[in-house]
Write an enzyme that holds these catalytic residues in place. Structure first.
Site, PDB file in Angstrom:
ATOM      1  N   ARG A 155      -3.526  17.750   9.690  1.00 51.57           N
ATOM      2  CA  ARG A 155      -3.512  17.438  10.863  1.00 51.57           C
ATOM      3  C   ARG A 155      -2.323  17.452  11.675  1.00 51.57           C
ATOM      4  NH1 ARG A 155      -2.884  13.097  14.290  1.00 51.57           N
ATOM      5  NH2 ARG A 155      -4.225  13.240  16.110  1.00 51.57           N
ATOM      6  N   LYS A 174     -15.877   5.954   9.357  1.00 53.14           N
ATOM      7  CA  LYS A 174     -14.369   6.111   9.515  1.00 53.14           C
ATOM      8  C   LYS A 174     -13.678   6.444   8.307  1.00 53.14           C
ATOM      9  CE  LYS A 174     -10.288   4.731  12.261  1.00 53.14           C
ATOM     10  NZ  LYS A 174      -9.481   4.686  11.085  1.00 53.14           N
ATOM     11  N   LYS A 226     -19.555   7.549  18.843  1.00 57.64           N
ATOM     12  CA  LYS A 226     -19.491   8.755  19.731  1.00 57.64           C
ATOM     13  C   LYS A 226     -20.662   8.830  20.615  1.00 57.64           C
ATOM     14  CE  LYS A 226     -16.987  11.729  16.553  1.00 57.64           C
ATOM     15  NZ  LYS A 226     -17.382  12.888  15.739  1.00 57.64           N
ATOM     16  N   ASP A 275      -1.732  -0.976   5.583  1.00 63.11           N
ATOM     17  CA  ASP A 275      -2.198  -0.591   6.761  1.00 63.11           C
ATOM     18  C   ASP A 275      -2.232  -1.654   7.931  1.00 63.11           C
ATOM     19  OD1 ASP A 275      -2.291   1.832   5.359  1.00 63.11           O
ATOM     20  OD2 ASP A 275      -4.468   2.110   5.236  1.00 63.11           O
ATOM     21  N   CYS A 301      -5.849 -15.530 -28.236  1.00 65.40           N
ATOM     22  CA  CYS A 301      -5.676 -16.682 -28.837  1.00 65.40           C
ATOM     23  C   CYS A 301      -6.816 -16.773 -29.833  1.00 65.40           C
ATOM     24  CB  CYS A 301      -5.710 -18.029 -28.069  1.00 65.40           C
ATOM     25  SG  CYS A 301      -6.046 -19.403 -28.875  1.00 65.40           S
ATOM     26  N   ASP A 317      -0.605  -1.501  11.310  1.00 67.95           N
ATOM     27  CA  ASP A 317      -1.453  -1.568  12.627  1.00 67.95           C
ATOM     28  C   ASP A 317      -0.773  -2.730  13.475  1.00 67.95           C
ATOM     29  OD1 ASP A 317      -2.897   0.684  12.148  1.00 67.95           O
ATOM     30  OD2 ASP A 317      -4.629  -0.380  11.656  1.00 67.95           O
ATOM     31  N   LEU A 345      -8.309   9.025  17.798  1.00 70.89           N
ATOM     32  CA  LEU A 345      -9.256   8.170  18.398  1.00 70.89           C
ATOM     33  C   LEU A 345      -8.798   6.679  18.882  1.00 70.89           C
ATOM     34  CD1 LEU A 345     -12.221   8.378  15.733  1.00 70.89           C
ATOM     35  CD2 LEU A 345     -12.260   9.277  18.188  1.00 70.89           C
ATOM     36  N   CYS A 362      -0.316 -19.756 -27.474  1.00 66.28           N
ATOM     37  CA  CYS A 362      -1.325 -20.061 -26.496  1.00 66.28           C
ATOM     38  C   CYS A 362      -0.988 -21.112 -25.609  1.00 66.28           C
ATOM     39  CB  CYS A 362      -2.717 -20.389 -27.106  1.00 66.28           C
ATOM     40  SG  CYS A 362      -4.172 -20.839 -25.913  1.00 66.28           S
TER      41      CYS A 362
HETATM   42 ZN    ZN Z   1      -5.632 -21.233 -27.669  1.00 69.32          ZN
END
Ligand code: ZN
Length: 655
Positions: A132, A111, A278, A31, A410, A35, A80, A394
């Site tokens: 909307r 918001k 507002k 987002d 592990c 913007d 807005l 590992c």
């Molecule tokens: Zn390990």
């Protein structure tokens, strides 16, 4: 690229990302990045004095999908205006005071980062719901929205009324949904758009959405004079409001409140990406008026982004204290809510597959307060992607790995250095045995010199052993020995945390310490007893049971006791807090704590928790659906603490 070409490029980009987001439910940038593109386009159009006919700035909102019935809004919906910082917000507040000709009150609301919906009621009955859309025409989603439990089907008001609000997916519903979803959702917001604008209402229902109402667009035969009246009216009609509403008078108050919410926003169960401010008084609003896009008397303040996209460059496999192997993504560094992020967790191999990410993919990364950054999912696939391959051995000790559940382990617990360092670091940490002066380097040295691999072995350290170690002077040695000695008297909740049971964090350790009086009780707890505890799910419960079923763990715990460790069960010593010696009353439901748990916490903070409100009450803690106690508290002018504020207070005291 000259400015005109840049304008064409930006217009194309913004249109493309709009479509990805709203039509395909598949955003490929965050987002915040969207913007940035959008506002660069707005600025450039202003500078050049023209825009392309296809410019996304020429319409109020988004495209309407084919396949849904289009519906014209009776009242056009504005968007807005936004400010980016407090200087701009201050300028706007001063402009408003000036335009109104006198001091004004301003309201602050969340918001929401969801999907805007308007709902119409007639004769007290749910009639229709519309998205909307572009603000003029939306889509008819009457049947879909009807499945949302927090949308009342009947309301007391009999006039024709049109309300506006936001469909949201709570974080809890989002996590629940993704547990079983074939295609996981990228984020809670994305899940909302796909759920409401879904031709199958059953899917809407399955995602367990919520509806938060914040505006009344039309109400026949009734006049509401302020936003505050509107807010109260909305509550009276039985809508959910997110339980937040504040009035501020100037930039100082607004800034303080906005900064406070920004800090605690991750504890709120829905995604909010800023605050809406507002003018409270409706007749002043009418005087001030509108531009053709937005009301001049309202403003959105956006928080700094917590999610962005970047390139996943590599994956390293990290060995944890229990031997669990966790893939960590190495990222192209990005700035996220004030920190540079270059590593993020990928949880486990299954998760990598589910999220469909590869080396060289562009991925979404999210960072929340005090939580390690996480790769959330794919942003966009790239041509040069390479599979992320799980290790068979590992990375620390080269022992063959074992698959247990979704994770790799592990099992060389005695000889795996990374595991040992992590295990001992956890054991000596502040919320565990709180032993000062033992850092990674010292722990590594103790393993190399004295083969200390388990916590209990720390208690075998003698002063003479440390003498002669490089860099260990008398004072340092004394400090370490003293600190170890002192730690032998350990609080019950710290002891539980120190065990290092998989999935048991600080909060769980506290909850368990409250539920079980001593180690024997905790050891003997069965699955049903454990999952009956709030905050303890099946995964946590099984981790506890498995831990105590492991003979080695029991032997190691016994050795601690043999070496002089004593659990201190008398934790009733209270901490000094703002609740000390104050009378506190709880009412309503909180999402973070049950009432018994919160009562215990408050008692620990020195509060006298009482069940009824009187003039002797100092604080009322009000959750959702708080009833007569709240009303009474308001009448008596008692300080009311809502959940976000409470969480922020508890955080201040490290609870
Ligand atoms: Zn390990």
């Amino acid at each position: 690229m000259d400015k005109h070409q840049r304008l064409i490029w930006l217009t194309e980009q913004v249109n493309k990302h709009n479509k990805n987001y709203y039509v395909y439910d598949n955003p490929t940038i965050s987002d915040a990045e969207y913007d940035a593109l959008y506002y660069e386009l707005v600025d450039l159009e202003k500078e050049l004095g023209y825009s392309l006919p296809s410019s996304p700035t020429n319409r109020v909102g988004d495209d309407v999908l084919e396949g849904f019935k289009k519906k014209k809004h009776d009242i056009p919906l504005y968007s807005l205006n936004k400010v980016k910082d407090f200087d701009d917000l201050n300028k706007w507040i001063l402009d408003m005071q000036k335009a109104a000709g006198k001091q004004q009150e301003f309201t602050l609301e969340y918001k929401y980062d969801g999907l805007k919906i308007v709902i119409e009621y007639e004769n007290g009955l749910y009639k229709s719901a519309t998205t909307r859309g572009n603000g003029i025409i939306g889509e008819d989603v009457t049947v879909q929205v009807k499945t949302i439990k927090s949308v009342p089907l009947t309301i007391p008001c009999k006039s024709r009324i049109i309300v506006q609000g936001e469909c949201m997916m709570t974080n809890k519903s989002f996590i629940e949904y993704n547990k079983t979803a074939e295609i996981p959702l990228k984020n809670a917001r994305n899940g909302v758009a796909g759920a409401v604008r879904n031709l199958d209402p059953k899917e809407t229902e399955r995602r367990k959405l919520d509806f938060f109402c914040y505006d009344i667009l039309l109400i026949e035969g009734k006049q509401l004079n302020t936003q505050e009246e509107m807010h109260n009216f909305i509550i009276e009609q039985g809508f959910k409001t997110g339980n937040y509403f504040k009035i501020v008078k100037n930039i100082t108050e607004a800034k303080e409140e906005i900064e406070r919410i920004d800090k605690i926003k991750d504890n709120i169960d829905v995604m909010i990406d800023g605050m809406v401010i507002k003018i409270n008084n409706c007749s002043v609003r009418e005087d001030i008026g509108y531009t053709n896009k937005f009301p001049k008397w309202a403003m959105a303040f956006k928080f700094k982004p917590v999610e962005l996209s970047t390139t996943l460059k590599d994956v390293v496999w990290q060995v944890g204290r229990t031997g669990k192997i966790t893939p960590i993504a190495i990222l192209d560094p990005i700035e996220l809510s004030g920190a540079t992020v270059s590593r993020a967790t990928l949880n486990n191999a299954q998760d990598i597959q589910r999220k469909d990410v590869y080396i060289n993919s562009r991925v979404f990364v999210r960072r929340s307060n005090e939580v390690i950054p996480e790769v959330m999912g794919i942003a966009e696939h790239q041509p040069n992607e390479k599979a992320i391959i799980s290790p068979t051995h590992c990375p620390s000790c080269n022992n063959p790995l074992k698959t247990i559940g979704a994770n790799l382990f592990c099992v060389n617990h005695k000889g795996c250095l990374e595991q040992i360092i992590d295990r001992l670091t956890h054991f000596v940490s502040r919320d565990a045995f709180n032993i000062d002066g033992l850092r990674d380097k010292t722990i590594k040295l103790f393993y190399e010199k004295f083969k200390i691999a388990y916590p209990y072995e720390l208690f075998k350290l003698k002063k003479e052993m440390l003498e002669g170690l490089e860099g260990f002077k008398e004072k340092k040695i004394n400090n370490i020995i003293e600190s170890i000695e002192k730690s032998k008297n350990v609080d019950w909740q710290n002891f539980i945390f120190a065990l290092g049971i998989l999935n048991i964090g600080k909060k769980n350790a506290y909850v368990l310490s409250q539920k079980f009086k001593n180690l024997d009780e905790l050891k003997q707890a069965d699955l049903n007893t454990l999952i009956a505890i709030d905050d303890v799910g099946e995964i946590v419960a099984n981790s506890i049971i498995e831990y105590f079923n492991d003979e080695d763990n029991l032997i190691n715990i016994n050795k601690l006791f043999e070496l002089g460790v004593k659990i201190n069960h008398n934790q009733q010593e209270t901490i000094n807090s703002i609740f000390t010696n104050k009378t506190v009353v709880l009412t309503g439901t909180l999402s973070s704590y049950t009432r018994p748990d919160l009562t215990k916490i408050l008692q620990k903070m020195g509060a006298n928790v009482s069940s009824s409100v009187s003039k002797n009450t100092n604080y009322v803690i009000a959750g959702v659906e708080a009833g007569s106690k709240l009303t009474k508290a308001q009448e008596l002018n008692i300080k009311i603490i809502e959940e976000p504020e409470l969480l922020s207070i508890l955080k201040d005291y490290n609870i």
